[in-house]
Design a protein around this motif. Structure first.
Motif, PDB file in Angstrom:
ATOM      1  N   MET A   1       0.856  -1.202   0.000  1.00 15.27           N
ATOM      2  CA  MET A   1       0.000   0.000   0.000  1.00 15.27           C
ATOM      3  C   MET A   1       0.885   1.243   0.000  1.00 15.27           C
ATOM      4  N   ASN A   2       1.036   1.844  -1.128  1.00 17.13           N
ATOM      5  CA  ASN A   2       1.822   3.083  -1.094  1.00 17.13           C
ATOM      6  C   ASN A   2       1.005   4.231  -1.669  1.00 17.13           C
ATOM      7  N   GLY A   3       0.323   4.858  -0.774  1.00 15.43           N
ATOM      8  CA  GLY A   3      -0.334   6.134  -1.042  1.00 15.43           C
ATOM      9  C   GLY A   3      -1.336   6.168  -2.184  1.00 15.43           C
ATOM     10  N   PHE A   4      -1.026   6.887  -3.237  1.00 16.94           N
ATOM     11  CA  PHE A   4      -2.044   7.325  -4.177  1.00 16.94           C
ATOM     12  C   PHE A   4      -2.110   6.532  -5.469  1.00 16.94           C
ATOM     13  N   ASP A   5      -1.840   5.243  -5.418  1.00 14.01           N
ATOM     14  CA  ASP A   5      -1.998   4.507  -6.672  1.00 14.01           C
ATOM     15  C   ASP A   5      -3.446   4.018  -6.800  1.00 14.01           C
ATOM     16  N   TRP A   6      -4.213   4.764  -7.541  1.00 15.43           N
ATOM     17  CA  TRP A   6      -5.650   4.466  -7.718  1.00 15.43           C
ATOM     18  C   TRP A   6      -5.799   3.296  -8.670  1.00 15.43           C
ATOM     19  N   ASP A   7      -6.540   2.260  -8.254  1.00 13.69           N
ATOM     20  CA  ASP A   7      -6.687   1.052  -9.053  1.00 13.69           C
ATOM     21  C   ASP A   7      -8.064   1.044  -9.706  1.00 13.69           C
ATOM     22  N   TRP A   8      -8.091   1.371 -10.988  1.00 14.42           N
ATOM     23  CA  TRP A   8      -9.384   1.461 -11.676  1.00 14.42           C
ATOM     24  C   TRP A   8     -10.072   0.106 -11.766  1.00 14.42           C
ATOM     25  N   GLN A   9      -9.274  -0.919 -11.984  1.00 15.71           N
ATOM     26  CA  GLN A   9      -9.865  -2.249 -12.125  1.00 15.71           C
ATOM     27  C   GLN A   9     -10.597  -2.638 -10.847  1.00 15.71           C
ATOM     28  N   PHE A  10      -9.926  -2.404  -9.721  1.00 18.24           N
ATOM     29  CA  PHE A  10     -10.535  -2.698  -8.418  1.00 18.24           C
ATOM     30  C   PHE A  10     -11.791  -1.848  -8.211  1.00 18.24           C
ATOM     31  N   THR A  11     -11.715  -0.615  -8.650  1.00 21.09           N
ATOM     32  CA  THR A  11     -12.863   0.291  -8.522  1.00 21.09           C
ATOM     33  C   THR A  11     -14.087  -0.296  -9.206  1.00 21.09           C
ATOM     34  N   PHE A  12     -13.895  -0.733 -10.460  1.00 19.54           N
ATOM     35  CA  PHE A  12     -15.035  -1.273 -11.205  1.00 19.54           C
ATOM     36  C   PHE A  12     -15.494  -2.617 -10.637  1.00 19.54           C
ATOM     37  N   GLU A  13     -14.546  -3.327 -10.044  1.00 21.44           N
ATOM     38  CA  GLU A  13     -14.899  -4.602  -9.428  1.00 21.44           C
ATOM     39  C   GLU A  13     -15.858  -4.406  -8.251  1.00 21.44           C
ATOM     40  N   VAL A  14     -15.574  -3.408  -7.409  1.00 24.87           N
ATOM     41  CA  VAL A  14     -16.370  -3.243  -6.186  1.00 24.87           C
ATOM     42  C   VAL A  14     -17.604  -2.378  -6.401  1.00 24.87           C
ATOM     43  N   MET A  15     -17.620  -1.673  -7.520  1.00 28.15           N
ATOM     44  CA  MET A  15     -18.720  -0.740  -7.779  1.00 28.15           C
ATOM     45  C   MET A  15     -20.110  -1.384  -7.656  1.00 28.15           C
ATOM     46  N   PRO A  16     -20.359  -2.543  -8.322  1.00 27.95           N
ATOM     47  CA  PRO A  16     -21.713  -3.130  -8.233  1.00 27.95           C
ATOM     48  C   PRO A  16     -22.143  -3.417  -6.798  1.00 27.95           C
ATOM     49  N   THR A  17     -21.229  -3.911  -5.982  1.00 28.62           N
ATOM     50  CA  THR A  17     -21.566  -4.219  -4.593  1.00 28.62           C
ATOM     51  C   THR A  17     -21.945  -2.952  -3.831  1.00 28.62           C
ATOM     52  N   ILE A  18     -21.181  -1.906  -4.084  1.00 30.50           N
ATOM     53  CA  ILE A  18     -21.459  -0.645  -3.369  1.00 30.50           C
ATOM     54  C   ILE A  18     -22.766  -0.022  -3.866  1.00 30.50           C
ATOM     55  N   LEU A  19     -22.993  -0.102  -5.165  1.00 27.49           N
ATOM     56  CA  LEU A  19     -24.251   0.436  -5.690  1.00 27.49           C
ATOM     57  C   LEU A  19     -25.445  -0.342  -5.134  1.00 27.49           C
ATOM     58  N   GLU A  20     -25.255  -1.650  -4.977  1.00 25.75           N
ATOM     59  CA  GLU A  20     -26.302  -2.467  -4.373  1.00 25.75           C
ATOM     60  C   GLU A  20     -26.610  -1.953  -2.962  1.00 25.75           C
ATOM     61  N   ALA A  21     -25.537  -1.652  -2.224  1.00 30.61           N
ATOM     62  CA  ALA A  21     -25.709  -1.141  -0.857  1.00 30.61           C
ATOM     63  C   ALA A  21     -26.329   0.253  -0.869  1.00 30.61           C
ATOM     64  N   ALA A  22     -26.050   0.998  -1.944  1.00 29.02           N
ATOM     65  CA  ALA A  22     -26.627   2.346  -2.045  1.00 29.02           C
ATOM     66  C   ALA A  22     -28.146   2.270  -2.052  1.00 29.02           C
ATOM     67  N   LYS A  23     -28.663   1.171  -2.608  1.00 29.58           N
ATOM     68  CA  LYS A  23     -30.116   1.006  -2.618  1.00 29.58           C
ATOM     69  C   LYS A  23     -30.664   0.961  -1.191  1.00 29.58           C
ATOM     70  N   VAL A  24     -29.938   0.242  -0.318  1.00 30.74           N
ATOM     71  CA  VAL A  24     -30.368   0.160   1.079  1.00 30.74           C
ATOM     72  C   VAL A  24     -30.354   1.558   1.717  1.00 30.74           C
ATOM     73  N   THR A  25     -29.271   2.289   1.452  1.00 29.61           N
ATOM     74  CA  THR A  25     -29.163   3.655   1.985  1.00 29.61           C
ATOM     75  C   THR A  25     -30.333   4.509   1.500  1.00 29.61           C
ATOM     76  N   LEU A  26     -30.603   4.439   0.203  1.00 27.73           N
ATOM     77  CA  LEU A  26     -31.688   5.259  -0.349  1.00 27.73           C
ATOM     78  C   LEU A  26     -33.051   4.819   0.193  1.00 27.73           C
ATOM     79  N   LEU A  27     -33.209   3.508   0.317  1.00 32.01           N
ATOM     80  CA  LEU A  27     -34.482   2.995   0.837  1.00 32.01           C
ATOM     81  C   LEU A  27     -34.702   3.483   2.270  1.00 32.01           C
ATOM     82  N   ALA A  28     -33.646   3.380   3.090  1.00 34.05           N
ATOM     83  CA  ALA A  28     -33.757   3.844   4.483  1.00 34.05           C
ATOM     84  C   ALA A  28     -34.093   5.330   4.524  1.00 34.05           C
ATOM     85  N   THR A  29     -33.452   6.097   3.629  1.00 30.48           N
ATOM     86  CA  THR A  29     -33.714   7.545   3.602  1.00 30.48           C
ATOM     87  C   THR A  29     -35.150   7.827   3.173  1.00 30.48           C
ATOM     88  N   LEU A  30     -35.574   7.123   2.125  1.00 37.06           N
ATOM     89  CA  LEU A  30     -36.908   7.361   1.582  1.00 37.06           C
ATOM     90  C   LEU A  30     -37.991   7.034   2.620  1.00 37.06           C
TER      91      LEU A  30
END
Lengths: 225, 257
Positions: A1-30
Protein backbone atom coordinates in the motif's frame (compact mmCIF):
# COMPACT_ATOMS: atom_id res chain seq x y z
CA UNK A 1 0.00 0.00 0.00
CA UNK A 2 1.82 3.08 -1.09
CA UNK A 3 -0.33 6.13 -1.04
CA UNK A 4 -2.04 7.32 -4.18
CA UNK A 5 -2.00 4.51 -6.67
CA UNK A 6 -5.65 4.47 -7.72
CA UNK A 7 -6.69 1.05 -9.05
CA UNK A 8 -9.38 1.46 -11.68
CA UNK A 9 -9.86 -2.25 -12.12
CA UNK A 10 -10.53 -2.70 -8.42
CA UNK A 11 -12.86 0.29 -8.52
CA UNK A 12 -15.03 -1.27 -11.21
CA UNK A 13 -14.90 -4.60 -9.43
CA UNK A 14 -16.37 -3.24 -6.19
CA UNK A 15 -18.72 -0.74 -7.78
CA UNK A 16 -21.71 -3.13 -8.23
CA UNK A 17 -21.57 -4.22 -4.59
CA UNK A 18 -21.46 -0.65 -3.37
CA UNK A 19 -24.25 0.44 -5.69
CA UNK A 20 -26.30 -2.47 -4.37
CA UNK A 21 -25.71 -1.14 -0.86
CA UNK A 22 -26.63 2.35 -2.05
CA UNK A 23 -30.12 1.01 -2.62
CA UNK A 24 -30.37 0.16 1.08
CA UNK A 25 -29.16 3.66 1.98
CA UNK A 26 -31.69 5.26 -0.35
CA UNK A 27 -34.48 3.00 0.84
CA UNK A 28 -33.76 3.84 4.48
CA UNK A 29 -33.71 7.55 3.60
CA UNK A 30 -36.91 7.36 1.58
CA UNK A 31 -38.89 5.43 4.18
CA UNK A 32 -37.31 7.49 6.97
CA UNK A 33 -38.37 10.73 5.24
CA UNK A 34 -41.94 9.56 4.79
CA UNK A 35 -42.14 8.58 8.44
CA UNK A 36 -40.42 11.81 9.52
CA UNK A 37 -42.98 13.89 7.61
CA UNK A 38 -45.89 12.03 9.20
CA UNK A 39 -44.32 12.22 12.67
CA UNK A 40 -43.32 15.86 12.18
CA UNK A 41 -46.79 16.91 11.08
CA UNK A 42 -48.41 15.00 13.94
CA UNK A 43 -46.12 16.61 16.51
CA UNK A 44 -46.66 20.04 14.97
CA UNK A 45 -50.44 19.65 15.18
CA UNK A 46 -50.32 18.21 18.70
CA UNK A 47 -48.23 21.22 19.75
CA UNK A 48 -51.21 23.37 18.72
CA UNK A 49 -53.77 21.27 20.57
CA UNK A 50 -56.34 22.98 22.73
CA UNK A 51 -55.32 20.80 25.69
CA UNK A 52 -52.43 22.02 27.78
CA UNK A 53 -51.40 18.49 28.72
CA UNK A 54 -51.20 17.33 25.10
CA UNK A 55 -49.22 20.44 24.18
CA UNK A 56 -46.69 20.05 26.96
CA UNK A 57 -46.22 16.30 26.59
CA UNK A 58 -45.56 16.78 22.88
CA UNK A 59 -43.14 19.59 23.67
CA UNK A 60 -41.12 17.37 25.99
CA UNK A 61 -41.08 14.42 23.60
CA UNK A 62 -39.77 16.68 20.83
CA UNK A 63 -37.17 18.22 23.15
CA UNK A 64 -36.10 14.79 24.37
CA UNK A 65 -35.68 13.37 20.88
CA UNK A 66 -33.81 16.43 19.65
CA UNK A 67 -31.51 16.55 22.65
CA UNK A 68 -30.33 12.96 22.56
CA UNK A 69 -27.92 11.60 19.95
CA UNK A 70 -29.37 9.67 17.05
CA UNK A 71 -27.00 6.80 17.77
CA UNK A 72 -28.34 6.41 21.31
CA UNK A 73 -31.87 6.22 19.90
CA UNK A 74 -30.78 3.66 17.31
CA UNK A 75 -29.09 1.51 19.96
CA UNK A 76 -32.05 1.83 22.25
CA UNK A 77 -34.52 0.70 19.60
CA UNK A 78 -32.30 -2.13 18.42
CA UNK A 79 -30.82 -3.51 21.65
CA UNK A 80 -33.23 -2.45 24.41
CA UNK A 81 -36.64 -2.85 22.79
CA UNK A 82 -36.22 -6.65 22.35
CA UNK A 83 -36.14 -6.83 26.17
CA UNK A 84 -39.72 -5.52 25.99
CA UNK A 85 -40.56 -8.12 23.39
CA UNK A 86 -40.22 -5.82 20.37
CA UNK A 87 -37.44 -6.87 18.05
CA UNK A 88 -37.09 -5.42 14.60
CA UNK A 89 -34.81 -5.88 11.64
CA UNK A 90 -31.91 -3.43 11.28
CA UNK A 91 -33.66 -1.70 8.38
CA UNK A 92 -36.96 -1.28 10.20
CA UNK A 93 -35.15 -0.07 13.32
CA UNK A 94 -33.17 2.37 11.20
CA UNK A 95 -36.22 3.74 9.46
CA UNK A 96 -37.99 4.12 12.77
CA UNK A 97 -35.07 5.89 14.44
CA UNK A 98 -34.48 8.24 11.50
CA UNK A 99 -38.20 8.93 11.17
CA UNK A 100 -38.60 9.75 14.84
CA UNK A 101 -35.41 11.78 15.13
CA UNK A 102 -35.96 13.87 12.03
CA UNK A 103 -39.70 14.00 12.67
CA UNK A 104 -38.88 15.91 15.85
CA UNK A 105 -36.81 18.41 13.86
CA UNK A 106 -39.39 18.65 11.09
CA UNK A 107 -42.15 19.35 13.61
CA UNK A 108 -40.47 22.70 14.31
CA UNK A 109 -40.31 23.46 10.59
CA UNK A 110 -43.96 22.57 10.14
CA UNK A 111 -44.96 24.50 13.22
CA UNK A 112 -43.37 27.71 11.97
CA UNK A 113 -44.89 27.10 8.54
CA UNK A 114 -48.35 26.81 10.09
CA UNK A 115 -47.71 29.84 12.31
CA UNK A 116 -46.78 31.77 9.19
CA UNK A 117 -50.28 31.54 7.76
CA UNK A 118 -52.09 34.82 8.35
CA UNK A 119 -54.42 35.10 11.29
CA UNK A 120 -57.12 36.39 8.95
CA UNK A 121 -57.25 33.00 7.23
CA UNK A 122 -58.16 31.33 10.51
CA UNK A 123 -60.74 34.01 11.26
CA UNK A 124 -62.36 33.72 7.85
CA UNK A 125 -62.48 29.94 8.26
CA UNK A 126 -64.09 30.32 11.64
CA UNK A 127 -66.60 32.87 10.38
CA UNK A 128 -67.54 30.43 7.62
CA UNK A 129 -67.99 27.76 10.27
CA UNK A 130 -65.39 25.40 8.81
CA UNK A 131 -64.35 22.66 11.21
CA UNK A 132 -60.82 22.69 12.59
CA UNK A 133 -60.03 19.65 10.44
CA UNK A 134 -61.28 21.30 7.23
CA UNK A 135 -59.49 24.52 8.15
CA UNK A 136 -56.16 22.70 8.37
CA UNK A 137 -56.81 20.51 5.36
CA UNK A 138 -58.24 23.06 2.92
CA UNK A 139 -57.04 26.43 4.14
CA UNK A 140 -53.96 26.36 6.36
CA UNK A 141 -51.79 23.45 5.23
CA UNK A 142 -52.06 24.18 1.49
CA UNK A 143 -50.73 27.66 2.23
CA UNK A 144 -48.17 26.60 4.82
CA UNK A 145 -46.52 24.06 2.55
CA UNK A 146 -44.36 26.20 0.32
CA UNK A 147 -42.33 27.92 3.05
CA UNK A 148 -41.69 24.48 4.57
CA UNK A 149 -40.08 23.01 1.47
CA UNK A 150 -36.49 24.30 1.73
CA UNK A 151 -35.97 23.41 5.40
CA UNK A 152 -37.68 20.05 5.00
CA UNK A 153 -35.45 19.28 2.06
CA UNK A 154 -32.35 20.18 4.03
CA UNK A 155 -33.35 17.87 6.84
CA UNK A 156 -33.97 15.02 4.42
CA UNK A 157 -30.51 15.50 2.92
CA UNK A 158 -29.07 15.62 6.44
CA UNK A 159 -30.88 12.39 7.22
CA UNK A 160 -29.45 10.81 4.10
CA UNK A 161 -25.95 11.71 5.26
CA UNK A 162 -26.61 10.23 8.69
CA UNK A 163 -27.58 6.78 7.38
CA UNK A 164 -24.04 5.44 8.03
CA UNK A 165 -24.96 5.52 11.70
CA UNK A 166 -27.18 2.56 10.95
CA UNK A 167 -24.07 0.51 10.26
CA UNK A 168 -23.76 0.38 14.05
CA UNK A 169 -26.73 -1.99 14.09
CA UNK A 170 -25.31 -4.11 11.26
CA UNK A 171 -27.40 -2.59 8.49
CA UNK A 172 -25.52 -3.22 5.26
CA UNK A 173 -25.69 0.31 3.91
CA UNK A 174 -23.06 1.91 1.69
CA UNK A 175 -20.39 2.78 4.22
CA UNK A 176 -20.64 -0.52 6.06
CA UNK A 177 -20.31 -2.44 2.79
CA UNK A 178 -17.35 -0.30 1.73
CA UNK A 179 -15.67 -1.02 5.06
CA UNK A 180 -16.18 -4.75 4.64
CA UNK A 181 -14.79 -4.62 1.09
CA UNK A 182 -11.83 -2.64 2.37
CA UNK A 183 -10.98 -5.06 5.11
CA UNK A 184 -11.32 -8.07 2.84
CA UNK A 185 -9.04 -6.65 0.16
CA UNK A 186 -6.76 -4.50 2.29
CA UNK A 187 -7.63 -1.56 0.07
CA UNK A 188 -9.77 1.24 1.48
CA UNK A 189 -9.01 4.10 -0.90
CA UNK A 190 -11.33 3.11 -3.74
CA UNK A 191 -14.39 1.87 -1.76
CA UNK A 192 -14.43 4.86 0.61
CA UNK A 193 -13.85 7.33 -2.21
CA UNK A 194 -16.68 5.75 -4.15
CA UNK A 195 -18.98 6.07 -1.17
CA UNK A 196 -18.00 9.71 -0.69
CA UNK A 197 -18.60 10.49 -4.35
CA UNK A 198 -21.96 8.73 -4.30
CA UNK A 199 -23.05 10.70 -1.23
CA UNK A 200 -21.97 13.91 -2.90
CA UNK A 201 -23.79 12.99 -6.10
CA UNK A 202 -27.03 12.03 -4.40
CA UNK A 203 -26.98 15.10 -2.16
CA UNK A 204 -26.43 17.44 -5.11
CA UNK A 205 -29.20 15.81 -7.10
CA UNK A 206 -31.56 15.97 -4.12
CA UNK A 207 -30.71 19.62 -3.44
CA UNK A 208 -31.37 20.47 -7.07
CA UNK A 209 -34.64 18.54 -6.98
CA UNK A 210 -35.81 20.40 -3.89
CA UNK A 211 -34.87 23.69 -5.50
CA UNK A 212 -36.98 22.78 -8.54
CA UNK A 213 -39.94 21.74 -6.43
CA UNK A 214 -39.77 25.00 -4.53
CA UNK A 215 -39.48 27.10 -7.67
CA UNK A 216 -42.37 25.43 -9.42
CA UNK A 217 -44.62 25.45 -6.38
CA UNK A 218 -47.28 28.19 -6.62
CA UNK A 219 -46.60 31.10 -4.29
CA UNK A 220 -50.11 30.95 -2.82
CA UNK A 221 -49.75 27.27 -1.96
CA UNK A 222 -51.52 24.29 -3.46
CA UNK A 223 -54.11 25.92 -5.67
CA UNK A 224 -57.68 24.70 -5.43
CA UNK A 225 -60.14 25.49 -8.19
CA UNK B 1 -92.56 44.13 20.93
CA UNK B 2 -90.66 41.06 19.85
CA UNK B 3 -87.36 40.02 21.30
CA UNK B 4 -84.32 41.71 19.75
CA UNK B 5 -82.27 39.56 17.38
CA UNK B 6 -79.01 40.59 18.99
CA UNK B 7 -78.72 41.54 22.62
CA UNK B 8 -75.65 42.38 24.71
CA UNK B 9 -76.44 42.26 28.42
CA UNK B 10 -73.86 43.60 30.85
CA UNK B 11 -71.03 42.34 28.69
CA UNK B 12 -67.48 42.65 29.90
CA UNK B 13 -64.49 42.31 27.58
CA UNK B 14 -60.84 42.76 28.43
CA UNK B 15 -57.58 42.33 26.56
CA UNK B 16 -55.18 41.67 29.41
CA UNK B 17 -55.48 44.72 31.63
CA UNK B 18 -57.19 46.82 28.99
CA UNK B 19 -60.91 47.00 29.53
CA UNK B 20 -62.82 47.24 26.24
CA UNK B 21 -66.38 46.79 27.49
CA UNK B 22 -67.68 47.04 31.00
CA UNK B 23 -71.35 46.42 31.69
CA UNK B 24 -72.05 46.94 28.01
CA UNK B 25 -75.63 46.84 26.76
CA UNK B 26 -76.72 46.93 23.18
CA UNK B 27 -79.43 45.45 21.03
CA UNK B 28 -80.43 45.11 17.40
CA UNK B 29 -83.90 44.29 16.07
CA UNK B 30 -84.58 41.74 13.39
CA UNK B 31 -84.11 43.32 9.96
CA UNK B 32 -82.51 46.46 11.33
CA UNK B 33 -79.48 48.05 9.70
CA UNK B 34 -77.23 49.57 12.33
CA UNK B 35 -74.07 51.56 11.69
CA UNK B 36 -71.43 51.90 14.34
CA UNK B 37 -69.16 54.90 14.11
CA UNK B 38 -66.53 56.25 16.42
CA UNK B 39 -62.80 56.73 16.94
CA UNK B 40 -60.46 53.78 16.56
CA UNK B 41 -59.95 51.76 19.70
CA UNK B 42 -63.48 52.42 20.85
CA UNK B 43 -64.46 48.75 20.65
CA UNK B 44 -66.43 48.90 17.40
CA UNK B 45 -64.69 46.01 15.73
CA UNK B 46 -64.52 44.04 18.96
CA UNK B 47 -68.30 44.13 19.11
CA UNK B 48 -68.51 42.45 15.70
CA UNK B 49 -65.74 40.02 16.57
CA UNK B 50 -67.53 38.93 19.73
CA UNK B 51 -70.63 38.26 17.66
CA UNK B 52 -68.66 36.27 15.09
CA UNK B 53 -67.18 34.24 17.99
CA UNK B 54 -63.67 35.44 17.13
CA UNK B 55 -63.34 36.99 20.59
CA UNK B 56 -64.69 35.63 23.84
CA UNK B 57 -66.26 37.65 26.62
CA UNK B 58 -65.30 37.87 30.27
CA UNK B 59 -68.70 38.64 31.69
CA UNK B 60 -72.36 39.18 30.85
CA UNK B 61 -74.41 37.47 28.19
CA UNK B 62 -74.77 37.94 24.45
CA UNK B 63 -78.04 36.67 22.98
CA UNK B 64 -78.50 35.95 19.31
CA UNK B 65 -81.95 34.93 18.08
CA UNK B 66 -83.07 34.39 21.65
CA UNK B 67 -80.21 32.06 22.57
CA UNK B 68 -77.05 32.85 24.49
CA UNK B 69 -74.11 32.93 22.06
CA UNK B 70 -71.22 32.30 24.41
CA UNK B 71 -73.15 30.19 26.89
CA UNK B 72 -75.29 27.13 26.95
CA UNK B 73 -78.47 26.82 28.96
CA UNK B 74 -78.38 23.92 31.37
CA UNK B 75 -80.38 22.87 34.40
CA UNK B 76 -77.79 24.69 36.54
CA UNK B 77 -78.05 27.92 34.59
CA UNK B 78 -75.66 29.21 31.95
CA UNK B 79 -72.36 27.45 31.36
CA UNK B 80 -69.65 28.45 28.87
CA UNK B 81 -70.49 27.21 25.39
CA UNK B 82 -68.71 24.25 23.84
CA UNK B 83 -67.58 24.09 20.22
CA UNK B 84 -70.74 22.35 19.12
CA UNK B 85 -72.90 25.17 20.46
CA UNK B 86 -70.70 27.83 18.88
CA UNK B 87 -70.79 25.96 15.60
CA UNK B 88 -74.57 25.93 15.66
CA UNK B 89 -74.84 29.60 16.65
CA UNK B 90 -72.45 30.70 13.91
CA UNK B 91 -75.05 29.69 11.34
CA UNK B 92 -76.89 32.91 12.16
CA UNK B 93 -73.90 35.07 11.34
CA UNK B 94 -71.74 36.04 8.42
CA UNK B 95 -68.83 38.43 8.38
CA UNK B 96 -67.02 40.53 5.81
CA UNK B 97 -63.52 41.58 6.83
CA UNK B 98 -61.57 44.79 6.39
CA UNK B 99 -58.68 42.93 4.76
CA UNK B 100 -60.96 40.56 2.82
CA UNK B 101 -59.23 37.41 4.14
CA UNK B 102 -59.97 35.60 0.91
CA UNK B 103 -58.30 32.22 0.51
CA UNK B 104 -55.43 33.05 -1.87
CA UNK B 105 -54.93 29.50 -3.10
CA UNK B 106 -58.54 29.11 -4.19
CA UNK B 107 -60.31 30.45 -7.24
CA UNK B 108 -63.03 33.01 -6.67
CA UNK B 109 -65.67 30.35 -7.15
CA UNK B 110 -63.99 27.90 -4.78
CA UNK B 111 -63.72 30.65 -2.15
CA UNK B 112 -67.50 30.82 -2.22
CA UNK B 113 -68.30 27.10 -2.53
CA UNK B 114 -65.86 25.87 0.12
CA UNK B 115 -68.04 26.45 3.17
CA UNK B 116 -71.41 25.42 1.67
CA UNK B 117 -69.80 22.15 0.58
CA UNK B 118 -67.82 21.43 3.73
CA UNK B 119 -70.19 22.81 6.35
CA UNK B 120 -73.64 22.45 4.86
CA UNK B 121 -72.82 19.28 2.94
CA UNK B 122 -73.99 20.70 -0.37
CA UNK B 123 -72.93 18.95 -3.57
CA UNK B 124 -70.49 20.70 -5.85
CA UNK B 125 -73.27 21.44 -8.33
CA UNK B 126 -75.54 22.92 -5.65
CA UNK B 127 -72.74 25.03 -4.21
CA UNK B 128 -71.71 26.27 -7.62
CA UNK B 129 -75.27 27.24 -8.45
CA UNK B 130 -75.31 29.36 -5.29
CA UNK B 131 -71.90 30.81 -6.17
CA UNK B 132 -73.03 31.74 -9.68
CA UNK B 133 -76.07 33.50 -8.32
CA UNK B 134 -74.06 35.42 -5.73
CA UNK B 135 -71.32 36.33 -8.19
CA UNK B 136 -73.98 37.84 -10.38
CA UNK B 137 -75.39 39.73 -7.42
CA UNK B 138 -71.98 41.29 -6.70
CA UNK B 139 -71.22 41.77 -10.41
CA UNK B 140 -68.31 39.34 -10.55
CA UNK B 141 -69.66 36.60 -12.80
CA UNK B 142 -66.85 37.02 -15.31
CA UNK B 143 -64.16 36.59 -12.62
CA UNK B 144 -65.29 33.22 -11.23
CA UNK B 145 -62.16 31.34 -12.27
CA UNK B 146 -59.64 33.98 -11.29
CA UNK B 147 -57.56 33.97 -8.13
CA UNK B 148 -57.72 36.67 -5.47
CA UNK B 149 -54.29 38.11 -6.32
CA UNK B 150 -55.58 38.86 -9.82
CA UNK B 151 -58.35 41.09 -8.47
CA UNK B 152 -58.51 44.71 -7.37
CA UNK B 153 -59.33 45.49 -3.75
CA UNK B 154 -62.91 46.36 -4.60
CA UNK B 155 -63.34 43.12 -6.50
CA UNK B 156 -61.81 41.15 -3.64
CA UNK B 157 -64.24 42.69 -1.21
CA UNK B 158 -67.19 41.91 -3.46
CA UNK B 159 -66.07 38.29 -3.44
CA UNK B 160 -65.77 38.55 0.34
CA UNK B 161 -69.38 39.65 0.52
CA UNK B 162 -70.51 36.83 -1.79
CA UNK B 163 -68.56 34.32 0.30
CA UNK B 164 -70.25 35.44 3.51
CA UNK B 165 -73.70 35.37 1.87
CA UNK B 166 -73.19 31.84 0.57
CA UNK B 167 -73.76 30.53 4.08
CA UNK B 168 -77.16 32.26 4.18
CA UNK B 169 -76.68 34.09 7.45
CA UNK B 170 -79.52 36.12 8.89
CA UNK B 171 -77.09 38.64 10.36
CA UNK B 172 -74.36 40.22 8.27
CA UNK B 173 -71.41 41.79 10.06
CA UNK B 174 -69.43 44.29 8.00
CA UNK B 175 -66.13 45.27 9.62
CA UNK B 176 -64.79 48.42 7.98
CA UNK B 177 -65.17 46.76 4.63
CA UNK B 178 -64.00 49.76 2.63
CA UNK B 179 -61.16 50.94 4.88
CA UNK B 180 -58.46 49.04 3.00
CA UNK B 181 -59.65 50.20 -0.42
CA UNK B 182 -58.42 52.95 -2.68
CA UNK B 183 -61.01 55.76 -2.66
CA UNK B 184 -62.13 55.16 -6.24
CA UNK B 185 -63.01 51.53 -5.39
CA UNK B 186 -65.15 52.27 -2.35
CA UNK B 187 -68.36 52.90 -4.26
CA UNK B 188 -68.46 49.60 -6.13
CA UNK B 189 -68.44 47.81 -2.78
CA UNK B 190 -70.97 50.12 -1.16
CA UNK B 191 -73.27 49.69 -4.16
CA UNK B 192 -73.37 45.98 -3.47
CA UNK B 193 -74.39 46.63 0.12
CA UNK B 194 -77.01 49.18 -0.99
CA UNK B 195 -78.48 46.55 -3.28
CA UNK B 196 -78.50 43.96 -0.54
CA UNK B 197 -80.20 46.33 1.85
CA UNK B 198 -82.92 47.02 -0.69
CA UNK B 199 -83.59 43.50 -1.89
CA UNK B 200 -83.13 41.42 1.21
CA UNK B 201 -84.30 41.63 4.76
CA UNK B 202 -80.91 41.11 6.36
CA UNK B 203 -80.02 42.36 9.72
CA UNK B 204 -76.81 44.29 9.14
CA UNK B 205 -74.32 45.57 11.60
CA UNK B 206 -71.64 47.71 10.08
CA UNK B 207 -68.61 49.37 11.48
CA UNK B 208 -67.70 52.12 9.09
CA UNK B 209 -65.87 55.36 8.49
CA UNK B 210 -68.00 56.19 5.47
CA UNK B 211 -70.30 58.71 7.15
CA UNK B 212 -72.39 59.49 4.09
CA UNK B 213 -72.98 55.81 3.53
CA UNK B 214 -73.93 55.21 7.15
CA UNK B 215 -76.36 58.07 6.95
CA UNK B 216 -77.91 56.80 3.75
CA UNK B 217 -78.28 53.13 4.56
CA UNK B 218 -78.84 52.84 8.30
CA UNK B 219 -82.00 52.62 10.34
CA UNK B 220 -79.96 53.60 13.35
CA UNK B 221 -76.48 55.01 13.96
CA UNK B 222 -74.52 54.40 17.15
CA UNK B 223 -71.61 56.55 18.15
CA UNK B 224 -69.07 54.58 20.18
CA UNK B 225 -66.38 55.97 22.38
CA UNK B 226 -64.24 54.13 24.89
CA UNK B 227 -66.33 51.00 24.87
CA UNK B 228 -69.67 52.70 25.41
CA UNK B 229 -72.46 53.96 23.23
CA UNK B 230 -72.29 57.68 23.71
CA UNK B 231 -75.23 58.45 21.49
CA UNK B 232 -77.54 56.56 19.18
CA UNK B 233 -80.48 57.48 17.05
CA UNK B 234 -81.79 57.92 13.55
CA UNK B 235 -79.07 58.85 11.07
CA UNK B 236 -80.58 62.28 10.31
CA UNK B 237 -80.54 63.22 13.96
CA UNK B 238 -77.01 61.92 14.63
CA UNK B 239 -75.48 63.58 11.60
CA UNK B 240 -77.40 66.87 11.62
CA UNK B 241 -78.19 67.45 15.26
CA UNK B 242 -75.97 65.35 17.55
CA UNK B 243 -76.84 65.93 21.19
CA UNK B 244 -73.62 64.87 22.85
CA UNK B 245 -70.54 67.07 22.68
CA UNK B 246 -68.30 64.05 22.04
CA UNK B 247 -70.41 63.10 19.01
CA UNK B 248 -70.26 66.66 17.74
CA UNK B 249 -66.50 66.81 18.16
CA UNK B 250 -66.02 63.50 16.38
CA UNK B 251 -68.25 64.41 13.46
CA UNK B 252 -66.72 67.87 13.14
CA UNK B 253 -63.25 66.39 13.02
CA UNK B 254 -64.46 63.96 10.38
CA UNK B 255 -66.23 66.41 8.16
CA UNK B 256 -63.37 68.88 8.17
CA UNK B 257 -61.03 66.23 6.76
Amino acid sequence: MNGFDWDWQFTFEVMPTILEAAKVTLLATLLGSCLAIVVGLSFALLRRSGFFLVRSITYWIVEFVRSTPLLVQIFFLYYVMPEFGISMSPLLTGVLALGLHYGAYLSEVFRSGIDGVEKGQWEASRALNLSVFDTYKDIVLPQALRPMIPATGNYIIAMFKETPQLSAITLLEMLQVAKIIGSENFRYLEPFTLVGVLYLLFSLIAAYGIHCVERRFPKEGITLK
Amino acid sequence: MSQPLIEFQGVEKRFGDTVIFKDFNFSVEDGEIVSIIGPSGSGKSTLLRILMTLEGIEGGVVNVAGEPLWHKRTANGLVPADNKHLHRMRHHLGMVFQHFNLFPHMSVKRNITEAPMRVQGKTKAEAEAIADELLELVGMSDKADMYPNELSGGQKQRVGIARALAMQPSILLLDEITSALDPELVDEVLDVIRNLAKKHSFTMLLVTHEMYFAREISDRVCFFDQGAIVEEGEPEQIFTAPKETRTQAFLNAYMSQ
